[in-house]
Design an enzyme around this catalytic site. Structure first.
Site, PDB file in Angstrom:
ATOM      1  N   GLY A 136     -30.495  41.563  -3.954  1.00 48.48           N
ATOM      2  CA  GLY A 136     -29.617  40.443  -4.317  1.00 48.48           C
ATOM      3  C   GLY A 136     -30.043  39.211  -3.556  1.00 48.48           C
ATOM      4  O   GLY A 136     -30.844  39.282  -2.627  1.00 48.48           O
ATOM      5  N   ARG A 146     -35.113  25.171  -6.187  1.00 50.04           N
ATOM      6  CA  ARG A 146     -36.080  25.774  -7.098  1.00 50.04           C
ATOM      7  C   ARG A 146     -35.585  25.667  -8.532  1.00 50.04           C
ATOM      8  O   ARG A 146     -34.394  25.814  -8.798  1.00 50.04           O
ATOM      9  CB  ARG A 146     -36.262  27.235  -6.698  1.00 50.04           C
ATOM     10  N   ARG A 202     -35.042  39.208 -12.989  1.00 49.61           N
ATOM     11  CA  ARG A 202     -36.211  39.921 -12.498  1.00 49.61           C
ATOM     12  C   ARG A 202     -36.290  41.299 -13.132  1.00 49.61           C
ATOM     13  O   ARG A 202     -35.283  41.800 -13.651  1.00 49.61           O
ATOM     14  CB  ARG A 202     -36.084  40.073 -10.968  1.00 49.61           C
ATOM     15  N   ASP A 239     -38.667  43.064  -7.647  1.00 53.15           N
ATOM     16  CA  ASP A 239     -37.666  41.996  -7.557  1.00 53.15           C
ATOM     17  C   ASP A 239     -38.320  40.614  -7.540  1.00 53.15           C
ATOM     18  O   ASP A 239     -37.637  39.605  -7.641  1.00 53.15           O
ATOM     19  CB  ASP A 239     -36.785  42.173  -6.317  1.00 53.15           C
TER      20      ASP A 239
END
Ligand code: AMP
Ligand code: MG
Length: 491
Positions: free
Chosen positions: A92, A178, A185, A254
């Site tokens: 996470g 970002r 993912r 991930d």
């Protein structure tokens, strides 16, 4: 007197991920910092998002350090799992917050994520923070990848926090903003599958399809069509990485986005000398994620995606497993098709001959044996395509001269002038990549408060194919004797 209305930067948030089942995320706010300061703002990315750069600069520090949240954002930390170095773990966003999705004036949708914005319910033992160097590094490398035409997340801004983060030593803290097509993912699917709630996976799948593969929405077997489409994009992506010498460094599941964008820049770097065994990450001791291993690892990761989707395939587990296996088995040939097409372009080949792959492999072998620079060798070949006498082919030794003779004979068997070939090669073989020693130099200066080297590297890597006097210093590898380059994961 009324306070002046803050300028409207043009935020147009939708929060479609936050409307998915709550098990997939936690509503969380970024943790405010003591002395935010805007270090760098990406004007072209802001403009592409439909944002006003002047207004962003004004909102600047507070916004990009997470002290203020833009209007319409519904901040969440996303839950996901992942195979890290082969082992399954629940993860996470431990130090990232998804503010929401910016809708551009022309209707595109982009995740806006703060990275390094403080602890979340998924932080485990981490501090939720990031250091300035690694955030500027992600900014530079992602800009470099974009300029090379490779699908990637982008970087909108970096702000410092005024707070130290403790790594091997105290470092200036920073937050990166970002921008990505999404942050879904392979590990997000692994997470949804592992929870075992039958509602989760279909919701996630529909969401991912709507965002990234609308063309498969009407398929009878959506999960299989989605898997097939992700495999195709990943095969194309990894081929692109290989053809520019990019090493991701931590290809855990991930860190692989189902959108097909390069994501999660950590200990990544570009090859100088060509060596398939190259790793840069200090934590990748066995070379699991070495340059030459990347296609195989992508294949392995996609098999984990296929497993996560098994429960969704109609017709029972056994039939689903067989179908998934045969889809997954197509990865190597798809990768090879993209890779060979790119290899031909690098060599200036516009027709296809059976010996082309071997011709490409032969020059790679020569580079490996001699320690030649990957990027500079291909950039140099472009000039050789046009030369009457292949002078520098000879200067590089007899073995290379022999290879050059073969290559020039192959070029002679295709239509088109040498000038055309040289021009075409110049469009695919970069002169400038974000070289490790230049990136490190820039980050070290930035940590000491001098951003000028960072700006210079940024300007050079944004025009990777341009032959300009300014980018000359950024075209060559480090001087011999600098030792093997390492990036550290204490990012
Ligand atoms: P990465 O290696 O950056 O892809 O991160 C792997 C996992 O570790 C993700 O769940 C991150 O959110 C988490 N993580 C990395 N660094 C930190 C940190 N400083 N604090 C909390 N979580 C972190
Ligand atoms: Mg990650």
């Amino acid at each position: 007197m009324l306070a002046p209305t803050p300028p409207d930067a043009g935020w147009q948030f939708d929060n479609s991920y936050a409307r998915l089942p709550e098990a997939l995320f936690t509503r969380t706010m970024p943790v405010p910092v003591s002395a935010p300061r805007l270090v760098v703002l990406n004007d072209p990315v802001a403009a592409d998002l439909g944002l006003d750069t002047a207004a962003l600069r004004e909102a600047g520090a507070a916004l990009f350090a997470g002290n203020e949240v833009p209007p319409g954002a519904e901040p969440i930390a996303q839950a996901y799992a992942g195979h890290q170095f082969g082992h399954f773990t629940n993860l996470g966003d431990g130090r990232a917050i998804l503010l929401g999705e910016q809708l551009t004036p022309d209707g595109r949708r982009f995740d806006i994520q703060l990275k390094g914005s403080g602890r979340t319910p998924y932080s485990r033992n981490g501090d939720g923070r990031a250091a300035l160097g690694p955030m500027l590094r992600e900014y530079l490398i992602s800009e470099g990848m974009h300029a090379l035409g490779i699908p990637t997340s982008r970087s909108l801004a970096v702000a410092t926090t005024g707070e130290a983060v403790l790594r091997e030593r105290p470092l200036p803290g920073a937050v990166l903003t970002r921008v990505a097509a999404s942050h879904i993912r392979v590990g997000t699917f692994e997470y949804a599958a592992a929870l075992g709630d039958p509602a989760l996976l279909p919701a996630l799948l529909d969401h991912a399809i709507a965002r990234h593969y609308p063309e498969v929405a009407a398929a009878d077997d959506k999960a299989a069509a989605f898997l097939d489409a992700v495999i195709e994009r990943q095969a194309a992506l990894i081929a692109r990485w290989m053809l520019v010498g990019f090493v991701h460094g931590v290809m855990n599941t991930d860190n692989m986005a189902v959108s097909g964008e390069t994501i999660d820049y950590g200990p990544c770097a570009f090859l100088d000398a060509y060596d398939p065994a190259t790793t840069f990450s200090s934590i990748d001791r066995d070379g699991r994620y070495a340059y030459g291993s990347q296609p195989g690892i992508a294949h392995w990761n996609l098999a984990r995606l296929a497993e996560s989707l098994l429960g969704l395939v109609p017709g029972g587990e056994e039939a689903a497993l067989e179908a998934a296996k045969s889809t997954i088995a197509t990865f190597p040939e798809r990768f090879e098709r993209h890779y060979l097409a790119g290899a031909r372009a690098k060599l200036g080949l516009t027709t296809e001959e059976p010996g082309d792959r071997e011709l490409f492999m032969a020059v790679l072998r020569w580079m490996h044996e001699t320690g030649a620079d990957f990027t500079a060798t291909f950039a140099g070949l472009a000039t050789q395509a046009e030369a009457d006498t292949p002078a520098s082919c000879g200067a590089a030794g007899a073995a290379f001269a022999a290879w050059c003779t073969q290559w020039r004979a192959r070029l002679a068997r295709q239509p088109g002038s040498p000038a055309d070939t040289a021009a075409q090669m110049g469009r695919v073989n970069p002169l400038v990549i974000p070289r490790n020693h230049r990136v490190e130099e820039a980050l070290t200066a930035a940590e000491a408060g001098d951003l000028a080297p960072f700006e210079r590297v940024l300007a050079a890597i944004r025009r990777p194919f341009d032959d300009t006097p300014d980018n000359q210093p950024y075209r060559t590898g480090p001087l011999a004797g600098c030792g093997p380059y390492r990036t550290f994961c204490g990012t």
